[in-house]
Design an enzyme around this catalytic site. Structure first.
Site: not given
Ligand SMILES: *Cc1c(COP(=O)(O)O)cnc(C)c1O
Length: 345
Positions: A33, A128, A242, A290
């Site tokens: 999956k 679940r 940063y 990023m």
């Protein structure tokens, strides 16, 4: 080239499946999956099928459809989310087997694809997916009359060997399936490692195939090399990145790497993580940006072309500890920008 290279060792992957298959009392399936936990369900699925896996599990019908195209006819593909509205054409045309989780799903399946194969999921305490005891008692005879191909349940605490939930769920599963003549399945990776009593006819390893805990003897499957874009000297007292969160304690050499949180390198692990330059551990310096991150390569003694974030020195579970998460999230976060290289297949 400044994109990082994610190398996926299909030889290690298939060795992990073979080890878990050998450890299973019955057959081991393969859980692929979420694009095989981020590593590529087509390549992973085909490598596993070539090495003998005959049964696969995915989360949703769309994943099953893509996997069927990769594998061709033959292998059994189970859909863990069951039969959802709009799935009938994929399930029917592509020979997918939904894991029916509720009476609603059972009715939908019987109405849209009468007589087509299905499996059943029972809830043994995780709350679940799957039918609870009361629902199961009510529809058990009708469900069994339609000939499920497999009955399964899922363990909530299998990675913790000594958790009381494990024997409790096993007992509930045994009670709910008593006297039923149908193949059974309970164990994920952790369940395989608990005890043979959890194995039944089919085991469902996922994370262990990809080299993650709790399969301690797993061969690592994923490695990640990140290019260095630039190196610079910083003087004691200068800051990096940063918000100035890192200050050089000594004359330092800083390398700027071409990957960041947009590539799935979890920003939360910043202060605790390192990369490796050959055999030298080089800690991150400052916040992960990023597309970039900075590391203190002073102790390496030279400017490397690339550094190792995942590899022989540091695996997915090491990064998971640094980020306060689990190996599953490290893998499924791996970025789309990486150049992917498959070896050993
Ligand atoms: C994800 C999943 C698995 C695989 O679990 P691992 O811990 O990765 O081995 C097995 N069964 C079900 C129902 C799952 O959702």
């Amino acid at each position: 080239m400044s994109t990082a290279t994610l190398t996926i060792d299909l030889g290690a992957l298939t060795a992990n499946w073979q080890a878990l298959d050998a450890a299973s009392a019955g057959e081991a399936a393969a859980v692929v999956k979420a694009d095989a936990y981020g590593l590529g369900a087509d390549r992973v699925g085909r490598a596993l099928a070539r090495s003998g896996a005959r049964t696969f599990f995915v989360a949703v019908a769309e994943e099953g459809a893509a996997l069927r195209h990769a594998l061709g006819r033959g292998p059994v593909i189970y859909i863990l989310s069951g039969h959802m509205p709009g799935d009938a054409d994929m399930i029917g045309d592509l020979d997918l087997v939904p894991v029916i989780n509720s009476l609603d799903q059972m009715i939908r399946h019987a109405e849209t694809l009468p007589g087509q194969p299905f499996a059943l999921q029972l809830d043994t305490g995780m709350n679940r997916l799957g039918m609870e005891t009361s629902e199961w008692i009510a529809i058990r005879e009708i469900a069994l009359a339609q000939g499920p191909q497999l009955i399964l349940s899922h363990l909530a605490c299998a990675e913790d060997r000594d958790h009381a939930m494990n024997p409790a769920q096993l007992n509930t599963f045994l009670e709910m399936t008593e006297g039923i003549d149908c193949p059974l399945s309970l164990a994920n990776t952790g369940g395989i490692l608990l005890d043979q009593a959890y194995h039944f006819d089919l085991t469902r390893p996922g994370i262990g195939l990809y080299g993650g805990a709790p399969f301690a003897n797993a061969s690592p499957v994923a490695s990640l090399e990140i290019p260095v874009i630039q190196c610079r000297d910083v003087a004691p007292g200068e800051t990096v990145g940063y918000s100035n969160t890192w200050t050089a304690p000594r004359p330092s050499r800083i390398a700027t790497l071409s990957a960041g949180y947009a590539d799935g390198i979890l920003r939360a692990m910043g202060p605790n993580a390192s990369v490796w330059v050959e055999n030298t551990r080089c800690p991150l310096a400052g916040r992960i940006s990023m597309d970039l991150m900075s590391v203190d390569i002073t102790d390496a003694g030279f400017d490397p072309k690339t550094v190792e974030l995942l590899g022989p020195h540091q695996g997915i579970d090491d990064l998971a500890v640094a980020a306060g998460t689990i190996g599953y999230e490290i893998l499924t976060s791996l970025g789309a920008r990486y150049t992917r290289r498959y070896i050993g297949g």
